[in-house]
Design a protein around this motif. Structure first.
Motif, PDB file in Angstrom:
ATOM      1  N   UNK A   1       0.659  -1.105  -0.173  1.00  0.00           N
ATOM      2  CA  UNK A   1       0.007   0.055   0.044  1.00  0.00           C
ATOM      3  C   UNK A   1       0.742   1.259  -0.087  1.00  0.00           C
ATOM      4  N   UNK A   2       2.101   1.054   0.530  1.00  0.00           N
ATOM      5  CA  UNK A   2       3.014   2.276   0.698  1.00  0.00           C
ATOM      6  C   UNK A   2       3.748   2.697  -0.639  1.00  0.00           C
ATOM      7  N   UNK A   3       4.147   1.399  -1.390  1.00  0.00           N
ATOM      8  CA  UNK A   3       4.791   1.509  -2.521  1.00  0.00           C
ATOM      9  C   UNK A   3       4.244   2.666  -3.466  1.00  0.00           C
ATOM     10  N   UNK A   4       5.152   3.538  -3.438  1.00  0.00           N
ATOM     11  CA  UNK A   4       4.901   4.737  -4.632  1.00  0.00           C
ATOM     12  C   UNK A   4       3.981   5.690  -3.979  1.00  0.00           C
ATOM     13  N   UNK A   5       3.277   5.357  -2.780  1.00  0.00           N
ATOM     14  CA  UNK A   5       2.212   6.309  -2.542  1.00  0.00           C
ATOM     15  C   UNK A   5       2.367   6.982  -0.900  1.00  0.00           C
ATOM     16  N   UNK A   6       1.864   8.153  -0.836  1.00  0.00           N
ATOM     17  CA  UNK A   6       1.834   8.811   0.446  1.00  0.00           C
ATOM     18  C   UNK A   6       1.144   7.909   1.503  1.00  0.00           C
TER      19      UNK A   6
ATOM     20  N   UNK B   1       6.452  14.563   5.156  1.00  0.00           N
ATOM     21  CA  UNK B   1       7.247  13.138   5.117  1.00  0.00           C
ATOM     22  C   UNK B   1       7.407  12.770   6.556  1.00  0.00           C
ATOM     23  N   UNK B   2       7.451  11.707   6.995  1.00  0.00           N
ATOM     24  CA  UNK B   2       7.581  11.166   8.202  1.00  0.00           C
ATOM     25  C   UNK B   2       8.509  10.058   7.981  1.00  0.00           C
ATOM     26  N   UNK B   3       9.394   9.434   8.729  1.00  0.00           N
ATOM     27  CA  UNK B   3      10.237   8.197   8.827  1.00  0.00           C
ATOM     28  C   UNK B   3       9.412   7.113   8.190  1.00  0.00           C
ATOM     29  N   UNK B   4       9.916   6.037   7.491  1.00  0.00           N
ATOM     30  CA  UNK B   4       9.246   5.027   6.893  1.00  0.00           C
ATOM     31  C   UNK B   4       8.800   4.092   7.914  1.00  0.00           C
ATOM     32  N   UNK B   5       9.846   4.020   8.952  1.00  0.00           N
ATOM     33  CA  UNK B   5       9.302   2.979  10.120  1.00  0.00           C
ATOM     34  C   UNK B   5       7.877   3.475  10.596  1.00  0.00           C
TER      35      UNK B   5
END
Length: 428
Positions: A299-304, A328-332
């Motif tokens: 779901x997060x691949x290439x999306x906010x 933008x926030x950390x990926x974790x």
């Protein structure tokens, strides 16, 4: 070398050489025999060749001094030399196996040293120069015996030949005084140096033991760290499967049940649910591939993050509300928010039913990111024991990034799951 009487300045008893007692032989600590600890036997055997050479050199030198002195007569000197010859087989056959053993037998060691003293005394009494051989025997006493026995043997080796020599030959008072003083001095030197070296060896052995323990501890820590890492990875993988594939399969089962009920009375709705089943299956396949590859959730691949939550909400008939400036926030943190929403939405559909209204609220604030999933279902008592992995996994996942997870509910009042995560103010 000779002073005109038996036993000149070099006739006095010897002391330990400069580099004795280097091998890691058992020693006495607090009156008790202790093992030398781990060591390489091959290295010890090779290093003992130095002691063999040392013994041979001292023995040959003593023989030369005995035969080369002027007093007593040649027949006495030859007899003393013959007695000295007996020390060689005694050392090779009896002494060497004892001295090279890791933990010498006390009785055998005492027997060897006593035998060496018996073989040394007659030539030592006959010819003063024979006492040069004590340079080879004194170190062996400290190598083979406990400290108190070693000191006793060293005393006998240094003093007894001088006493016997004086009683046999009745030399001048000056010669007796000179040899006696020299014997006492070398005795004190031998005992002091031998005891000091033993203490150094004991300290080295203790340090070697400590190093061995530290090394063993390091290996154990490494093993436990690897085991803990494997356990943590297994737990993480289990949680990922639970929050993705398992939730997707649960949704599929619920949609199948809905389709079965709608086929006869609401065909358009059944088709809509079938399309949703296909979308859920595709999403599950994408999540499975992401898990195998260790990449970003599908779901997060290439999306906010807001777009990912909207996709997720669409599959669960939920609404999404975003407040605060999106940044933008950390990926974790994004992964935690997404997985928490997946868990909460699945639980809502499972326990509140398909007719319950479910909403997602995502709030961006200074230094924090908060997501809440609320349903208006029947609710439950949070204090009651709850089985399963979901809520515990949700709290654990939030705690890994320094966040918190709370569940507020009561019978008849719906349920709200809130996850709050700290994020850098800069968003980097």
């Amino acid at each position: 070398m000779s002073t005109g009487v038996p036993g000149g300045p070099l006739d006095a008893p010897g002391s330990t050489p400069d580099e004795p007692l280097e091998p890691a032989v058992p020693r006495e600590t607090n009156g008790q025999r202790e093992s030398s600890g781990p060591r390489e036997s091959d290295t010890w055997d090779r290093s003992f060749l130095l002691w063999d050479s040392y013994f041979a050199i001292v023995w040959v030198a003593t023989l030369v001094f005995v035969l080369g002195t002027n007093y007593p007569g040649w027949h006495v000197r030859v007899a003393a030399a013959g007695l000295l010859l007996l020390l060689v087989p005694w050392y090779v056959a009896v002494g060497r196996p004892i001295l090279t053993s890791e933990l010498p037998d006390e009785r055998h060691a005492l027997g060897y040293i006593a035998g060496a003293i018996v073989l040394l005394l007659p030539p030592g009494v006959l010819v003063g120069e024979t006492r040069l051989m004590t340079f080879a025997l004194v170190p062996q006493c400290f190598m083979a015996l406990r400290l108190r026995w070693a000191l006793t043997a060293v005393t006998v080796i240094n003093i007894a030949p001088v006493v016997g020599w004086a009683l046999l030959w009745w030399p001048s008072d000056h010669a007796v005084f000179f040899n006696s003083v020299f014997a006492v001095v070398t005795l004190v030197f031998s005992a002091t140096l031998g005891s000091w070296i033993i203490r150094i060896i004991d300290q080295s052995r203790e340090r070697a033991s400590l190093i061995a323990e530290l090394d063993a501890g390091r290996h154990e820590i490494s093993r436990l760290s690897a085991a803990h890492g494997a356990l943590a990875e297994r737990e993480r993988f289990s949680r990922e499967i639970h929050d993705t594939l398992a939730q997707g399969f649960t949704s599929l089962l619920m949609l199948v049940q809905a389709v079965e009920a709608e086929l006869d009375r609401d065909l358009p709705q059944a088709r809509r649910h079938l399309a949703l089943m296909a979308e859920t299956a595709r999403q599950n396949l994408a999540e499975a591939r992401a898990l195998v590859a260790g990449g970003t959730p599908a779901d997060l691949d290439g999306a906010s993050l807001p777009d990912a939550l909207r996709r997720l909400a669409a599959r669960h008939d939920a609404t999404v509300e975003v407040t605060g400036p999106v940044r933008a926030v950390p990926a974790a943190a994004e992964v935690v928010v997404l997985r928490s929403c997946q868990e909460a939405l699945t639980n809502a559909r499972k326990h509140a039913g398909g007719s319950a209204a479910v909403s997602i609220a995502l709030a961006y604030a200074a230094g924090a990111l908060t997501v809440s999933v609320r349903d208006d279902g029947p609710g439950f008592d949070p204090a009651a024991p709850v089985g399963g992995y979901g809520l515990a996994g949700l709290r654990s996942r939030a705690a890994e990034v320094g966040g918190t997870a709370q569940v507020r509910s009561s019978p008849g009042a719906g349920t709200t799951v809130t996850v709050r995560l700290p994020v850098p103010r800069s968003g980097s």
